[in-house]
Design an enzyme around this catalytic site. Structure first.
Site, PDB file in Angstrom:
ATOM      1  CD  GLU A 142       3.588  -0.285  -6.898  1.00 52.57           C
ATOM      2  OE1 GLU A 142       4.443   0.435  -7.455  1.00 52.57           O
ATOM      3  OE2 GLU A 142       3.044  -1.242  -7.462  1.00 52.57           O
ATOM      4  CG  ASP A 143       2.963   3.653  -8.914  1.00 56.36           C
ATOM      5  OD1 ASP A 143       2.690   2.508  -8.465  1.00 56.36           O
ATOM      6  OD2 ASP A 143       2.959   3.892 -10.136  1.00 56.36           O
ATOM      7  CG  ASP A 196      -5.676  -0.410  -9.804  1.00 54.57           C
ATOM      8  OD1 ASP A 196      -6.706  -0.011  -9.247  1.00 54.57           O
ATOM      9  OD2 ASP A 196      -5.635  -0.644 -11.019  1.00 54.57           O
ATOM     10  CB  VAL A 237      -4.732   9.350  -9.643  1.00 56.66           C
ATOM     11  CG1 VAL A 237      -5.997   9.667  -8.875  1.00 56.66           C
ATOM     12  CG2 VAL A 237      -4.144   8.013  -9.195  1.00 56.66           C
TER      13      VAL A 237
HETATM   14  P1  IMP Z   1      -1.922  -3.376  -9.764  1.00 56.54           P
HETATM   15  O1  IMP Z   1      -1.048  -4.539 -10.109  1.00 56.54           O
HETATM   16  O2  IMP Z   1      -3.280  -3.475 -10.422  1.00 56.54           O
HETATM   17  O3  IMP Z   1      -2.055  -3.126  -8.277  1.00 56.54           O
HETATM   18  O4  IMP Z   1      -1.357  -2.108 -10.487  1.00 56.54           O
HETATM   19  C1  IMP Z   1      -0.288  -1.456 -10.112  1.00 56.54           C
HETATM   20  C2  IMP Z   1       0.226  -0.542 -11.210  1.00 56.54           C
HETATM   21  O5  IMP Z   1      -0.772  -0.071 -12.145  1.00 56.54           O
HETATM   22  C3  IMP Z   1       0.717   0.681 -10.507  1.00 56.54           C
HETATM   23  O6  IMP Z   1       2.036   0.498 -10.054  1.00 56.54           O
HETATM   24  C4  IMP Z   1       0.558   1.747 -11.562  1.00 56.54           C
HETATM   25  O7  IMP Z   1       1.735   1.821 -12.336  1.00 56.54           O
HETATM   26  C5  IMP Z   1      -0.603   1.298 -12.416  1.00 56.54           C
HETATM   27  N1  IMP Z   1      -1.821   2.043 -12.009  1.00 56.54           N
HETATM   28  C6  IMP Z   1      -2.866   1.578 -11.318  1.00 56.54           C
HETATM   29  N2  IMP Z   1      -3.797   2.534 -11.120  1.00 56.54           N
HETATM   30  C7  IMP Z   1      -3.315   3.656 -11.707  1.00 56.54           C
HETATM   31  C8  IMP Z   1      -3.810   5.008 -11.827  1.00 56.54           C
HETATM   32  O8  IMP Z   1      -4.889   5.403 -11.357  1.00 56.54           O
HETATM   33  N3  IMP Z   1      -2.994   5.869 -12.509  1.00 56.54           N
HETATM   34  C9  IMP Z   1      -1.796   5.513 -13.046  1.00 56.54           C
HETATM   35  N4  IMP Z   1      -1.301   4.273 -12.945  1.00 56.54           N
HETATM   36  C10 IMP Z   1      -2.055   3.347 -12.273  1.00 56.54           C
END
Ligand code: IMP
Length: 180
Positions: free
Chosen positions: A101-102, A105, A155
């Site tokens: 995963e990148d 968040d 980011v």
């Molecule tokens: P989560 O489900 O909130 O954990 O989000 C995951 C996805 O949101 C990541 O795989 C990213 O594609 C996107 N994302 C979350 N934070 C960032 C950021 O700071 N920059 C770019 N993409 C983000």
């Protein structure tokens, strides 16, 4: 694309990323040592740069597959729904799997994806995330390996986008709106 002006500040250099990816590859290779073949699953689109570098630091037989998940809903926590837009090509039943995963968040995407993939009966499944923003967590989620823990900043670069731009930056930068 946003109409608001913003600036990008370098945050994690390409050199720092390369050094950390090498360490991650070494740790993952040791952890999965003896595997018949590791299935490395990249979550599209953000992980495509990271997975390309990471697999070249993994000294194990491996294959690569991709999954695209999208998070839907409005901004309230309870209504977040994660849907699979593109599923894996291969079967992971009985296999050793590493999900790449990148960034973790809120944690919704990775927790749902791991839950869904675990239901397919892999022999072992772990997650490696390039970045982690623990202060943003809404649901419990923790990768087995994390490249860098970062504060609550937006980011970009090294695969990560802002409105589908900047994925090609070789370093990770932060975005700041100039009118803020
Ligand atoms: P989560 O489900 O909130 O954990 O989000 C995951 C996805 O949101 C990541 O795989 C990213 O594609 C996107 N994302 C979350 N934070 C960032 C950021 O700071 N920059 C770019 N993409 C983000």
């Amino acid at each position: 694309m946003s109409d608001r002006a913003y600036e990008i500040t370098p945050f994690i250099t390409a050199k720092q990323i390369a050094a950390r990816v090498e360490e991650l590859g070494r740790e993952i290779s040791q952890s999965f040592a003896g595997t018949e073949k590791l299935v490395v699953v990249g979550l599209l689109r953000g992980s495509f740069v990271f997975i390309a570098d990471l697999i070249r630091e993994i000294d194990l037989p491996c294959e690569v597959d991709f999954l695209e998940a999208s998070s839907y809903g409005n901004d309230t926590t309870s209504s977040r729904e994660v849907r699979i837009m593109k599923d894996l090509r291969g079967n992971i039943g009985g296999r050793d799997v590493l999900v790449v995963e990148d960034i973790v968040d809120t944690g919704h995407t990775i927790s749902k994806v791991m839950e869904m993939l675990k239901a397919r009966g892999p022999r072992r499944i772990e997650c490696c995330a390039m970045l982690d923003k623990p202060s943003r967590r809404e649901v419990e989620a923790k990768a087995s390996w994390t490249g860098f823990e970062i504060p609550d900043k937006f980011v970009i670069g090294y695969g990560l986008d802002f409105a589908q731009s900047h994925r090609n930056l070789p370093y990770i930068g932060t975005v700041k709106f100039t009118d803020e």
